[in-house]
Motif scaffolding. Structure first.
Motif, PDB file in Angstrom:
ATOM      1  N   HIS A 140      60.792 -72.619  37.582  1.00 46.97           N
ATOM      2  CA  HIS A 140      60.027 -73.798  38.013  1.00 46.97           C
ATOM      3  C   HIS A 140      60.821 -74.726  38.740  1.00 46.97           C
ATOM      4  O   HIS A 140      62.142 -74.889  38.570  1.00 46.97           O
ATOM      5  N   SER A 141      60.283 -75.336  39.946  1.00 46.36           N
ATOM      6  CA  SER A 141      60.920 -76.179  40.713  1.00 46.36           C
ATOM      7  C   SER A 141      60.493 -77.699  40.913  1.00 46.36           C
ATOM      8  O   SER A 141      59.199 -77.605  40.935  1.00 46.36           O
ATOM      9  N   PHE A 142      61.148 -78.867  40.643  1.00 52.66           N
ATOM     10  CA  PHE A 142      60.606 -79.982  40.747  1.00 52.66           C
ATOM     11  C   PHE A 142      60.547 -80.392  42.256  1.00 52.66           C
ATOM     12  O   PHE A 142      59.738 -81.519  42.551  1.00 52.66           O
ATOM     13  N   GLY A 143      61.393 -79.790  43.004  1.00 56.88           N
ATOM     14  CA  GLY A 143      61.120 -80.208  44.630  1.00 56.88           C
ATOM     15  C   GLY A 143      62.341 -80.964  44.892  1.00 56.88           C
ATOM     16  O   GLY A 143      63.497 -81.214  44.087  1.00 56.88           O
ATOM     17  N   ALA A 144      62.495 -81.575  45.925  1.00 62.93           N
ATOM     18  CA  ALA A 144      63.787 -82.199  46.372  1.00 62.93           C
ATOM     19  C   ALA A 144      63.434 -83.629  46.064  1.00 62.93           C
ATOM     20  O   ALA A 144      62.679 -84.434  46.200  1.00 62.93           O
ATOM     21  N   ILE A 145      64.626 -84.191  45.504  1.00 67.08           N
ATOM     22  CA  ILE A 145      64.872 -85.675  45.339  1.00 67.08           C
ATOM     23  C   ILE A 145      65.593 -86.314  46.355  1.00 67.08           C
ATOM     24  O   ILE A 145      66.908 -85.839  46.740  1.00 67.08           O
ATOM     25  N   SER A 146      65.133 -87.205  47.185  1.00 65.52           N
ATOM     26  CA  SER A 146      65.751 -88.053  47.964  1.00 65.52           C
ATOM     27  C   SER A 146      66.771 -88.792  47.580  1.00 65.52           C
ATOM     28  O   SER A 146      67.250 -89.214  46.479  1.00 65.52           O
ATOM     29  N   GLU A 147      67.717 -89.175  48.626  1.00 63.67           N
ATOM     30  CA  GLU A 147      68.861 -89.752  48.326  1.00 63.67           C
ATOM     31  C   GLU A 147      68.439 -91.438  47.866  1.00 63.67           C
ATOM     32  O   GLU A 147      69.006 -92.000  46.846  1.00 63.67           O
ATOM     33  N   GLU A 148      67.355 -91.842  48.584  1.00 63.53           N
ATOM     34  CA  GLU A 148      66.929 -93.060  48.056  1.00 63.53           C
ATOM     35  C   GLU A 148      66.365 -93.022  46.461  1.00 63.53           C
ATOM     36  O   GLU A 148      66.791 -93.966  45.950  1.00 63.53           O
ATOM     37  N   GLU A 149      66.068 -92.169  45.973  1.00 66.08           N
ATOM     38  CA  GLU A 149      65.330 -91.926  44.807  1.00 66.08           C
ATOM     39  C   GLU A 149      66.522 -91.478  43.893  1.00 66.08           C
ATOM     40  O   GLU A 149      66.779 -92.223  42.752  1.00 66.08           O
ATOM     41  N   ARG A 150      67.639 -90.995  44.363  1.00 62.61           N
ATOM     42  CA  ARG A 150      68.719 -90.879  43.537  1.00 62.61           C
ATOM     43  C   ARG A 150      69.506 -92.250  43.409  1.00 62.61           C
ATOM     44  O   ARG A 150      70.057 -92.398  42.193  1.00 62.61           O
ATOM     45  N   LEU A 151      69.528 -92.917  44.450  1.00 58.88           N
ATOM     46  CA  LEU A 151      70.419 -94.356  44.256  1.00 58.88           C
ATOM     47  C   LEU A 151      69.526 -95.169  43.494  1.00 58.88           C
ATOM     48  O   LEU A 151      70.042 -96.066  42.753  1.00 58.88           O
ATOM     49  N   HIS A 152      68.179 -95.023  43.239  1.00 60.28           N
ATOM     50  CA  HIS A 152      67.292 -95.967  42.516  1.00 60.28           C
ATOM     51  C   HIS A 152      66.701 -95.109  41.783  1.00 60.28           C
ATOM     52  O   HIS A 152      65.295 -94.813  42.068  1.00 60.28           O
TER      53      HIS A 152
END
Length: 199
Positions: A140-152
């Protein structure tokens, strides 16, 4: 960059220095750093996100060791041999992660990657999924987490937590980076999921 790479750099500096090092973490900090490239730096080591970081001056005189740079950022600099390129074997990394979990008889698998422009993350995820598929299992794949989402992390923690709760358990989860894995640990805690018993 990965912890073992950082340790190797520090070991080199210890034996060949002295160097003055500035550590720039992630996409957002690199954006700020690019705006300060008029300051005097004698070299750059790292995984670049911006062309300005690779080409800080027209003649490209600054020594650079680039880790897994996106080919679209390189232009002619790679062809002209002005940069040292370090490539991580993302196929091997994805396969080794899958084989580690397969050897421990997990039946459920999942992957979380970083932004869709990072080819090495895509390769790690697709290889991980392909390796478990060879054993008749699904990833199963969640998809890509953006840098903005990772920072916040509050931008993604709710949807990530809901996805984690919906996965069949126990699930063997492979994160594309250590920093992303830390975000997933926090999401599991918020969702009440036990590590390593459920995830």
């Amino acid at each position: 960059i990965a912890g073992d790479m950082r340790r190797g750099i520090l070991k080199y500096v210890h034996h060949n220095g002295p160097w003055s090092l500035r550590v720039v973490e992630g996409y957002q900090e690199q954006r700020v750093f690019c705006a300060q490239l008029s300051l005097r730096y004698s070299g750059i080591i790292g995984r670049p996100y911006f062309r300005d970081l690779i080409e800080p001056e027209p003649q490209g005189r600054t020594p650079q060791a680039l880790i897994d740079p996106d080919p679209s950022l390189l232009g002619r600099s790679l062809q002209e041999g002005r940069r040292s390129i370090v490539r991580c074997d993302s196929v091997a990394i994805g396969r080794m992660a899958a084989e580690y979990f397969l050897a421990r008889k997990y039946r459920h698998y999942a992957f979380v990657g970083v932004g869709p422009t990072f080819g090495w993350s895509i390769v790690r995820g697709t290889t991980f999924a392909a390796t478990v598929a060879e054993h008749g299992l699904v990833c199963h794949s969640f998809g890509a987490i953006s840098e903005e989402e990772r920072l916040h992390s509050e931008l993604v923690s709710g949807s990530l937590g809901a996805w984690l709760k919906a996965l069949p358990k126990p699930v063997a989860l492979f994160a594309a980076t250590d920093r992303l894995a830390s975000l997933i640990v926090d999401a599991c805690a918020d969702a009440g999921l036990a590590i390593p018993f459920e995830v």
